[in-house]
Design a protein around this motif. Structure first.
Motif, PDB file in Angstrom:
ATOM      1  N   LYS A 131       0.874  -1.174   0.000  1.00  0.00           N
ATOM      2  CA  LYS A 131       0.000   0.000   0.000  1.00  0.00           C
ATOM      3  C   LYS A 131       0.912   1.225   0.000  1.00  0.00           C
ATOM      4  N   VAL A 132       0.855   2.005  -1.086  1.00  0.00           N
ATOM      5  CA  VAL A 132       1.854   3.059  -1.313  1.00  0.00           C
ATOM      6  C   VAL A 132       1.212   4.449  -1.289  1.00  0.00           C
ATOM      7  N   LEU A 133       1.904   5.382  -0.624  1.00  0.00           N
ATOM      8  CA  LEU A 133       1.533   6.792  -0.620  1.00  0.00           C
ATOM      9  C   LEU A 133       2.672   7.581  -1.256  1.00  0.00           C
ATOM     10  N   VAL A 134       2.354   8.559  -2.091  1.00  0.00           N
ATOM     11  CA  VAL A 134       3.394   9.406  -2.683  1.00  0.00           C
ATOM     12  C   VAL A 134       3.158  10.852  -2.259  1.00  0.00           C
ATOM     13  N   VAL A 135       4.236  11.638  -2.210  1.00  0.00           N
ATOM     14  CA  VAL A 135       4.118  13.043  -1.865  1.00  0.00           C
ATOM     15  C   VAL A 135       5.194  13.831  -2.592  1.00  0.00           C
ATOM     16  N   SER A 136       4.861  15.047  -3.017  1.00  0.00           N
ATOM     17  CA  SER A 136       5.842  15.912  -3.682  1.00  0.00           C
ATOM     18  C   SER A 136       6.322  16.978  -2.709  1.00  0.00           C
ATOM     19  N   ALA A 137       7.649  17.021  -2.500  1.00  0.00           N
ATOM     20  CA  ALA A 137       8.267  18.080  -1.695  1.00  0.00           C
ATOM     21  C   ALA A 137       9.001  19.054  -2.605  1.00  0.00           C
ATOM     22  N   ASP A 138       8.640  19.035  -3.898  1.00  0.00           N
ATOM     23  CA  ASP A 138       9.233  19.954  -4.869  1.00  0.00           C
ATOM     24  C   ASP A 138       8.345  21.200  -4.943  1.00  0.00           C
ATOM     25  N   VAL A 139       8.754  22.233  -4.196  1.00  0.00           N
ATOM     26  CA  VAL A 139       7.921  23.449  -4.122  1.00  0.00           C
ATOM     27  C   VAL A 139       8.435  24.540  -5.061  1.00  0.00           C
ATOM     28  N   TYR A 140       9.376  24.195  -5.944  1.00  0.00           N
ATOM     29  CA  TYR A 140       9.989  25.191  -6.821  1.00  0.00           C
ATOM     30  C   TYR A 140       9.571  25.054  -8.278  1.00  0.00           C
ATOM     31  N   ARG A 141       9.604  23.838  -8.785  1.00  0.00           N
ATOM     32  CA  ARG A 141       9.316  23.655 -10.214  1.00  0.00           C
ATOM     33  C   ARG A 141       7.822  23.839 -10.472  1.00  0.00           C
ATOM     34  N   PRO A 142       7.467  24.674 -11.428  1.00  0.00           N
ATOM     35  CA  PRO A 142       6.046  24.885 -11.742  1.00  0.00           C
ATOM     36  C   PRO A 142       5.362  23.572 -12.101  1.00  0.00           C
ATOM     37  N   LEU A 148       2.754  15.078 -10.202  1.00  0.00           N
ATOM     38  CA  LEU A 148       2.754  13.860  -9.388  1.00  0.00           C
ATOM     39  C   LEU A 148       1.328  13.419  -9.071  1.00  0.00           C
ATOM     40  N   GLN A 149       0.435  14.372  -8.826  1.00  0.00           N
ATOM     41  CA  GLN A 149      -0.967  14.021  -8.556  1.00  0.00           C
ATOM     42  C   GLN A 149      -1.595  13.305  -9.754  1.00  0.00           C
ATOM     43  N   THR A 150      -1.289  13.807 -10.950  1.00  0.00           N
ATOM     44  CA  THR A 150      -1.819  13.189 -12.178  1.00  0.00           C
ATOM     45  C   THR A 150      -1.276  11.772 -12.346  1.00  0.00           C
ATOM     46  N   LEU A 151       0.032  11.617 -12.156  1.00  0.00           N
ATOM     47  CA  LEU A 151       0.660  10.304 -12.303  1.00  0.00           C
ATOM     48  C   LEU A 151       0.165   9.325 -11.242  1.00  0.00           C
ATOM     49  N   ALA A 152      -0.045   9.835 -10.019  1.00  0.00           N
ATOM     50  CA  ALA A 152      -0.538   8.971  -8.937  1.00  0.00           C
ATOM     51  C   ALA A 152      -1.919   8.418  -9.281  1.00  0.00           C
ATOM     52  N   THR A 153      -2.764   9.273  -9.848  1.00  0.00           N
ATOM     53  CA  THR A 153      -4.103   8.828 -10.279  1.00  0.00           C
ATOM     54  C   THR A 153      -3.982   7.755 -11.351  1.00  0.00           C
ATOM     55  N   GLU A 154      -3.024   7.961 -12.280  1.00  0.00           N
ATOM     56  CA  GLU A 154      -2.828   6.999 -13.373  1.00  0.00           C
ATOM     57  C   GLU A 154      -2.404   5.630 -12.861  1.00  0.00           C
ATOM     58  N   VAL A 155      -1.551   5.589 -11.831  1.00  0.00           N
ATOM     59  CA  VAL A 155      -1.066   4.292 -11.331  1.00  0.00           C
ATOM     60  C   VAL A 155      -1.908   3.765 -10.170  1.00  0.00           C
ATOM     61  N   GLY A 156      -2.897   4.555  -9.745  1.00  0.00           N
ATOM     62  CA  GLY A 156      -3.830   4.069  -8.731  1.00  0.00           C
ATOM     63  C   GLY A 156      -3.327   4.121  -7.311  1.00  0.00           C
ATOM     64  N   VAL A 157      -2.549   5.149  -6.957  1.00  0.00           N
ATOM     65  CA  VAL A 157      -2.106   5.309  -5.566  1.00  0.00           C
ATOM     66  C   VAL A 157      -2.517   6.697  -5.071  1.00  0.00           C
ATOM     67  N   GLU A 158      -2.506   6.884  -3.747  1.00  0.00           N
ATOM     68  CA  GLU A 158      -2.884   8.184  -3.185  1.00  0.00           C
ATOM     69  C   GLU A 158      -1.691   9.127  -3.213  1.00  0.00           C
ATOM     70  N   CYS A 159      -1.957  10.388  -3.524  1.00  0.00           N
ATOM     71  CA  CYS A 159      -0.932  11.430  -3.482  1.00  0.00           C
ATOM     72  C   CYS A 159      -1.280  12.373  -2.329  1.00  0.00           C
ATOM     73  N   PHE A 160      -0.386  12.473  -1.354  1.00  0.00           N
ATOM     74  CA  PHE A 160      -0.633  13.363  -0.215  1.00  0.00           C
ATOM     75  C   PHE A 160      -0.554  14.809  -0.693  1.00  0.00           C
TER      76      PHE A 160
END
Length: 465
Positions: A131-142, A148-160
């Motif tokens: 059971k996998v959770l992903v999160v982005s700590a990249d607050v600089y790149r537009p 990451l949220q889009t990709l998380a939806t594609e692979v079926g995992v939750e994005c914090f």
């Protein structure tokens, strides 16, 4: 990957084959060629020197086995040293920790970190049932967080959720707390990259590492940057306690120098190869299999694993039953087979893993087989269900409508019909054997005299076993 190196080395080893014995002279001549080939493949100079020295030492001290000629003996030594250089065996992720196991992804901007997070999430979810959770700590790149949220939806995992106003360390703390409360097995943390290594980047990621306390810190590196890959890996290794490497865009690098250098320079194992843009294009890195591919000996284990995972057994079995009962192999069946091949990396990907087929893989790449497969799919997609079931009965007006609808030419359609006829003939002769014979028949898709190989030519038997 490794096409250029494979070509150079195969030519080099042919020269030593047939010699009565391994001598200082023929070993030195061969090693000069090996050294040149490795340098041209962008392998770091210190790594080349060390590798050539070890091969020379072993080759001069080796008695030629009775069953082996000197070329085979030398090849065995080179293969063994290549495996040693790249790390001997696949090193899997260490997830033996109180959940959640935190995995921190580090690397320069553009290396493919965010995509690798999604690929790794899919890998862990599907193959290790985590059971996998992903999160982005990249607050600089537009748009990094949105990506990451889009990709998380594609692979079926939750994005914090996180925002560009948050501090990376605070994002990590909140994500870990959420992962604990929701009983996640693994938390993947995507970090910010920079275009160059700088003190600010290193200080920030060191703080993030301290807060997250990851069990795995993976360095994501672009295989295409060659020699620079080694310097970058060393800088990150000095700043962070790396546990492994993900080598991305490996499918686009014909040289492969980074794969051969990074382990020896950092002392850290390559754990995964990114082999394409799709979210399932992530392969565990097996040094022995890669060495075998480099030396043109194929990679049957990976091919069998791909087949086990990606071939639709129900469809394959239905086709076997259909053909063995004497029913016609139609264009719907052909389309299914093309799709299964594409799922396994296309004809180029298949041949790259078959012993002695490296040159054929390059032929397929140069002929742009992916484009040809798309054209064939478009042609079949422009047909009515009746036309797919009765390809032999297409008249000129139907052919015109099909080619106009698919944006192709009459000769493209005729070529497809000829290739289908070749496969249909082979399928008529098939009395069982499942994917072995079906996949062998797909070798007939290779371009050649008259639009294809003879029926049944191409992939060798035994592939689907």
């Amino acid at each position: 990957m490794f096409e250029n190196l494979q070509d150079r080395l195969s030519g080099t080893f042919k020269k030593i084959t047939g010699k009565a014995r391994l001598t200082d002279d023929n070993i030195q001549a061969t090693l000069r060629e090996v050294r040149k080939a490795l340098l041209e493949a962008d392998v770091a100079l210190p790594v080349v020197k060390d590798f050539v020295g070890r091969v020379r030492s072993r080759a001069l001290g080796t008695q030629v086995g009775k069953a082996l000629n000197p070329g085979q003996q030398f090849l065995k030594i080179v293969e063994s040293e290549l495996v040693e250089m790249m790390g001997e065996a696949n090193e899997s992720l260490n997830l033996a920790v109180q959940p959640p196991a935190v995995i921190l992804m580090a690397g320069l901007q553009g290396a493919g970190k965010t995509t690798s997070v999604a690929k790794l999430a899919k890998f862990l979810t599907e193959r290790q049932k985590k059971k996998v959770l992903v999160v982005s700590a990249d607050v600089y790149r537009p748009a990094a967080i949105a990506q990451l949220q889009t990709l998380a939806t594609e692979v079926g995992v939750e994005c914090f959720p996180s925002t560009t106003e948050d501090k990376p360390a605070d994002i990590a703390r909140s994500a870990i707390d959420h992962a604990k409360r929701q009983f996640y097995d693994v938390l993947l943390v995507d970090t910010a990259g920079r275009l160059h290594i700088d003190e600010t980047l290193m200080a920030e990621i060191q703080e993030l590492h301290q807060v997250a306390n990851p069990i795995e810190t993976l360095f994501v590196i672009d295989a295409m940057i060659g020699q620079d890959a080694v310097n970058t890996a060393k800088a990150f290794n000095d700043a962070l306690p790396l546990t492994g490497v993900i080598l991305t865009k490996a499918d686009g690098d014909a040289r492969g120098g980074a794969a051969l250098s990074v382990r020896q320079v950092t002392g850290k194992p390559i754990k995964f190869l990114g082999m394409g843009e799709k979210v399932d294009a992530l392969e565990p890195f097996h040094p022995d299999r890669i060495a075998s591919r480099i030396l043109g000996m194929g990679d049957m284990m990976s091919l069998i694993e791909d087949a086990e995972r990606k071939i639709d057994r129900d469809k394959a079995e239905r086709l076997v039953q259909k053909v063995t009962k004497g029913k016609r192999f139609d264009l719907n069946d052909l389309r299914d087979q093309l799709q299964q091949m594409q799922d396994m990396g296309g004809l180029t990907g298949l041949m790259d893993k078959l012993p002695g087929m490296g040159n054929m893989a390059q032929m397929a790449q140069q002929a742009d087989m992916g484009k040809q497969f798309k054209m064939m799919d478009a042609l079949i997609g422009s047909m009515t269900p009746w036309e797919r079931r009765h390809p032999d009965d297409l008249n000129s007006s139907r052919k015109r409508r099909i080619t106009q609808g698919s944006g192709t030419q009459i000769q493209d359609l005729n070529r497809l019909l000829k290739q289908h006829k070749q496969m249909a003939k082979m399928m008529k002769k098939m009395k069982g054997g499942g994917m072995t014979k079906m996949m062998r028949g797909l070798g007939g898709m290779m371009p050649g005299g008259g639009g294809g190989m003879p029926p049944g030519g191409g992939l060798p038997p035994g592939m689907g076993r």
